[in-house]
Design a protein around this motif. Structure first.
Motif, PDB file in Angstrom:
ATOM      1  N   SER A   1      -7.375  19.184 -71.373  1.00  0.00           N
ATOM      2  CA  SER A   1      -7.994  18.084 -70.676  1.00  0.00           C
ATOM      3  C   SER A   1      -8.021  18.125 -68.998  1.00  0.00           C
ATOM      4  O   SER A   1      -8.990  18.087 -68.432  1.00  0.00           O
ATOM      5  CB  SER A   1      -7.339  16.888 -71.146  1.00  0.00           C
ATOM      6  OG  SER A   1      -7.858  15.587 -70.428  1.00  0.00           O
ATOM      7  N   LEU A   2      -6.575  18.612 -68.459  1.00  0.00           N
ATOM      8  CA  LEU A   2      -6.519  18.587 -67.134  1.00  0.00           C
ATOM      9  C   LEU A   2      -7.425  19.718 -66.382  1.00  0.00           C
ATOM     10  O   LEU A   2      -7.955  19.402 -65.621  1.00  0.00           O
ATOM     11  CB  LEU A   2      -5.207  18.890 -66.723  1.00  0.00           C
ATOM     12  CG  LEU A   2      -4.173  17.705 -67.044  1.00  0.00           C
ATOM     13  CD1 LEU A   2      -2.695  18.084 -66.851  1.00  0.00           C
ATOM     14  CD2 LEU A   2      -4.585  16.692 -66.028  1.00  0.00           C
ATOM     15  N   ALA A   3      -7.556  21.073 -67.056  1.00  0.00           N
ATOM     16  CA  ALA A   3      -8.297  22.022 -66.776  1.00  0.00           C
ATOM     17  C   ALA A   3      -9.829  21.412 -66.802  1.00  0.00           C
ATOM     18  O   ALA A   3     -10.490  22.085 -65.868  1.00  0.00           O
ATOM     19  CB  ALA A   3      -8.026  23.124 -67.558  1.00  0.00           C
ATOM     20  N   LYS A   4     -10.174  20.643 -67.722  1.00  0.00           N
ATOM     21  CA  LYS A   4     -11.662  20.471 -67.776  1.00  0.00           C
ATOM     22  C   LYS A   4     -11.663  19.536 -66.581  1.00  0.00           C
ATOM     23  O   LYS A   4     -13.017  19.584 -66.089  1.00  0.00           O
ATOM     24  CB  LYS A   4     -11.732  19.717 -68.942  1.00  0.00           C
ATOM     25  CG  LYS A   4     -13.483  19.339 -69.185  1.00  0.00           C
ATOM     26  CD  LYS A   4     -13.625  18.747 -70.650  1.00  0.00           C
ATOM     27  CE  LYS A   4     -15.017  18.150 -70.946  1.00  0.00           C
ATOM     28  NZ  LYS A   4     -15.227  17.525 -72.345  1.00  0.00           N
ATOM     29  N   GLU A   5     -11.030  18.619 -66.186  1.00  0.00           N
ATOM     30  CA  GLU A   5     -10.966  17.587 -65.084  1.00  0.00           C
ATOM     31  C   GLU A   5     -11.352  18.860 -63.786  1.00  0.00           C
ATOM     32  O   GLU A   5     -11.966  18.177 -62.969  1.00  0.00           O
ATOM     33  CB  GLU A   5     -10.154  16.680 -65.053  1.00  0.00           C
ATOM     34  CG  GLU A   5     -10.178  15.654 -66.212  1.00  0.00           C
ATOM     35  CD  GLU A   5      -8.822  14.575 -66.053  1.00  0.00           C
ATOM     36  OE1 GLU A   5      -8.073  14.852 -65.117  1.00  0.00           O
ATOM     37  OE2 GLU A   5      -8.750  13.992 -67.171  1.00  0.00           O
ATOM     38  N   ALA A   6     -10.455  19.611 -63.816  1.00  0.00           N
ATOM     39  CA  ALA A   6     -10.220  20.455 -62.437  1.00  0.00           C
ATOM     40  C   ALA A   6     -11.530  21.155 -62.457  1.00  0.00           C
ATOM     41  O   ALA A   6     -12.094  21.247 -61.205  1.00  0.00           O
ATOM     42  CB  ALA A   6      -9.159  21.257 -62.920  1.00  0.00           C
TER      43      ALA A   6
ATOM     44  N   GLN B   1     -14.238  19.301 -61.071  1.00  0.00           N
ATOM     45  CA  GLN B   1     -14.098  18.706 -59.789  1.00  0.00           C
ATOM     46  C   GLN B   1     -14.586  20.045 -58.865  1.00  0.00           C
ATOM     47  O   GLN B   1     -14.881  20.022 -57.587  1.00  0.00           O
ATOM     48  CB  GLN B   1     -12.673  18.117 -59.230  1.00  0.00           C
ATOM     49  CG  GLN B   1     -12.541  16.811 -59.966  1.00  0.00           C
ATOM     50  CD  GLN B   1     -11.182  16.423 -59.764  1.00  0.00           C
ATOM     51  OE1 GLN B   1     -10.286  17.084 -58.968  1.00  0.00           O
ATOM     52  NE2 GLN B   1     -10.561  15.484 -60.747  1.00  0.00           N
TER      53      GLN B   1
ATOM     54  N   LYS C   1      -3.140  18.345 -73.614  1.00  0.00           N
ATOM     55  CA  LYS C   1      -3.264  17.580 -72.020  1.00  0.00           C
ATOM     56  C   LYS C   1      -3.448  18.689 -71.133  1.00  0.00           C
ATOM     57  O   LYS C   1      -4.369  18.216 -70.156  1.00  0.00           O
ATOM     58  CB  LYS C   1      -1.710  17.154 -71.997  1.00  0.00           C
ATOM     59  CG  LYS C   1      -1.470  16.261 -70.801  1.00  0.00           C
ATOM     60  CD  LYS C   1      -2.307  15.098 -70.427  1.00  0.00           C
ATOM     61  CE  LYS C   1      -2.099  14.295 -69.344  1.00  0.00           C
ATOM     62  NZ  LYS C   1      -2.822  12.941 -69.096  1.00  0.00           N
ATOM     63  N   VAL C   2      -3.228  19.922 -71.275  1.00  0.00           N
ATOM     64  CA  VAL C   2      -3.548  20.883 -70.469  1.00  0.00           C
ATOM     65  C   VAL C   2      -4.960  21.238 -70.259  1.00  0.00           C
ATOM     66  O   VAL C   2      -5.567  21.351 -69.382  1.00  0.00           O
ATOM     67  CB  VAL C   2      -2.662  22.118 -70.639  1.00  0.00           C
ATOM     68  CG1 VAL C   2      -3.173  23.507 -69.882  1.00  0.00           C
ATOM     69  CG2 VAL C   2      -1.171  22.076 -70.390  1.00  0.00           C
TER      70      VAL C   2
END
Length: 457
Positions: free
Chosen positions: A72-77, A80, A69-70
């Protein structure tokens, strides 16, 4: 303490004749109870192990899910933030590209107008911003070549060593070493600075250190290295002195690498001093030649192979300048650390540090030896066990000779600094059976010619 098994008689349990009432019976029952308890404990432990395994499995699964999950969130960040973060960099790169194009355009314009002052300023800008590489426009390359050619030609016409060195360095920085006057300027600089013919001045320009024309060039030819190894073997004497401080005398010094030192400033000072001493000694009736082990076959030296006289002659001629016997010029050893050898190569010997390693038996001077095993006493090892010796050219000149066991350091210094002598030869070989040492009190009388890296064997 008693029971009613046998009325009218008080008997201790251990002596009771009744079956099952004595100690043996009691112990049997106790053993059965313990076995039963152990089985229950084993069953409980098995249950605990199973529960623990299930708990660890659940924790691992939860940790993996959290990590995914982390990520995935880092990739999205990143997706952006990257456009936001890269925007200033992209803008800067675009601005740099436009500025570079403008500089190139200004160079071409200054060339057309023959505006040398503006052209020099623009070329300085190109150097500072690394714009003079192979990909530079033709107009910029032509401008760099033109300015280098002009500066080199003016320096050649002046015949001044300082201007020639400056023009050669400038041509190298402008990447304009292919211009017509570059090689001519090198030869002119070699001539006026009295540099040896064997020196690669172009490499000295390329590998200069600060404002110094210095190069350390490795001599990898096996035949050349064999000659240096032969010199070490011929000058090695297995004699112990207290300066070894308990360490064993090695059987041999095993050569690893050899580097020639080319330092225009030090060489110029050395050659000036040699000529001054030559003129001073010319026709002097009290001058005496002192042979040393690095240039003359001594008693006890092993025979066979190339003699030391030929080795010394070859090393001097390969370097480009024969030794001058009329001033007692010779090769001598100096032991030091790797860091100190590099410093000496660039900045010369420092008299103020004399005595920090070799002592001051004959005064505060530069201590040299004719035997490599003597200088090895002062060669500090690096982390790999490698040590360093300098092979130096030395102008002994008029020698103050002493074979006294007890020396007066101040008298030795005064003989050279206040009297007519140029060096001290302390003959400890004669009075103690150890080694002869040569001491000079002027840095300009010593030139660090070669750096040897070796191991004790």
């Amino acid at each position: 303490s008693t029971c009613g098994t046998i009325p009218q008689r008080k008997t201790s349990c251990q002596n009771c004749p009744a079956t099952g009432r004595g100690r043996a019976g009691m112990l049997g029952k106790l053993g059965a109870s313990i076995v039963g308890s152990s089985s229950k404990a084993a069953a409980i432990m098995k249950s605990v192990d199973k529960a623990a395994f299930e708990a660890v499995s659940q924790l691992d699964k939860a940790a993996n899910e959290a990590s995914a999950k982390v990520a995935s969130l880092a990739k999205e960040a990143d997706a952006q933030l990257n456009p936001i973060l890269n925007a200033p960099l992209d803008a800067a790169m675009s601005a740099y590209g436009k500025a570079k194009d403008q500089v190139y355009s200004d160079v071409a314009d200054a060339m057309q107008r023959s505006d040398n002052r503006t052209l020099n300023s623009l070329l300085d800008n190109c150097i500072a911003n690394s714009m003079l590489g192979p990909a530079a426009p033709t107009a910029v390359r032509n401008a760099a070549n033109q300015m280098a050619e002009k500066q080199l030609r003016d320096a050649i016409d002046s015949g001044e060593p300082k201007r020639l060195k400056g023009a050669l360095v400038a041509a190298r920085r402008l990447n304009a070493t292919n211009v017509e006057s570059y090689e001519e300027a090198i030869e002119k600089y070699r001539e006026v600075a009295k540099l040896p013919r064997g020196w690669d001045v172009s490499q000295m320009v390329l590998k200069r250190e600060g404002d110094k024309m210095v190069a350390k060039l490795e001599l990898a030819d096996p035949a050349v290295k064999a000659r240096f190894q032969r010199l070490l073997d011929l000058t090695h004497r297995k004699v112990y002195t207290r300066d070894r401080r308990g360490e064993d005398v090695p059987d041999r010094l095993e050569l690893l690498t050899v580097s020639g030192v080319a330092n225009a400033e030090l060489w110029g000072s050395y050659m000036t001093q040699r000529e001054r001493i030559r003129q001073e000694l010319e026709g002097a009736s009290d001058f005496q030649y002192y042979p040393v082990a690095t240039g003359t076959t001594m008693e006890g030296t092993s025979s066979g192979g190339e003699p030391v006289e030929r080795i010394a002659m070859a090393l001097a001629e390969d370097f480009g300048e024969p030794l001058l016997e009329s001033v007692n010029e010779c090769f001598l050893f100096h032991g030091t650390s790797g860091a100190a050898a590099e410093s000496i190569k660039t900045h010369d010997f420092r008299i103020n540090l004399a005595g920090s390693n070799a002592g001051t038996l004959y005064g505060r001077g530069i201590y040299l030896a004719e035997n490599c095993s003597k200088s090895d006493e002062y060669a500090a090892p690096n982390s790999k066990g490698e040590r360093h010796l300098l092979i130096c050219r030395c102008i002994m000149g008029r020698v103050f000779y002493t074979d006294q066991k007890e020396t007066d350091p101040r008298a030795c210094e005064d003989a050279c600094l206040k009297d007519k002598y140029h060096s001290v030869l302390g003959d400890r070989k004669k009075c103690r059976g150890t080694f002869r040492e040569i001491i000079v009190f002027d840095e300009d009388q010593v030139y660090p010619n070669y750096i040897l890296t070796y191991r004790r064997a």
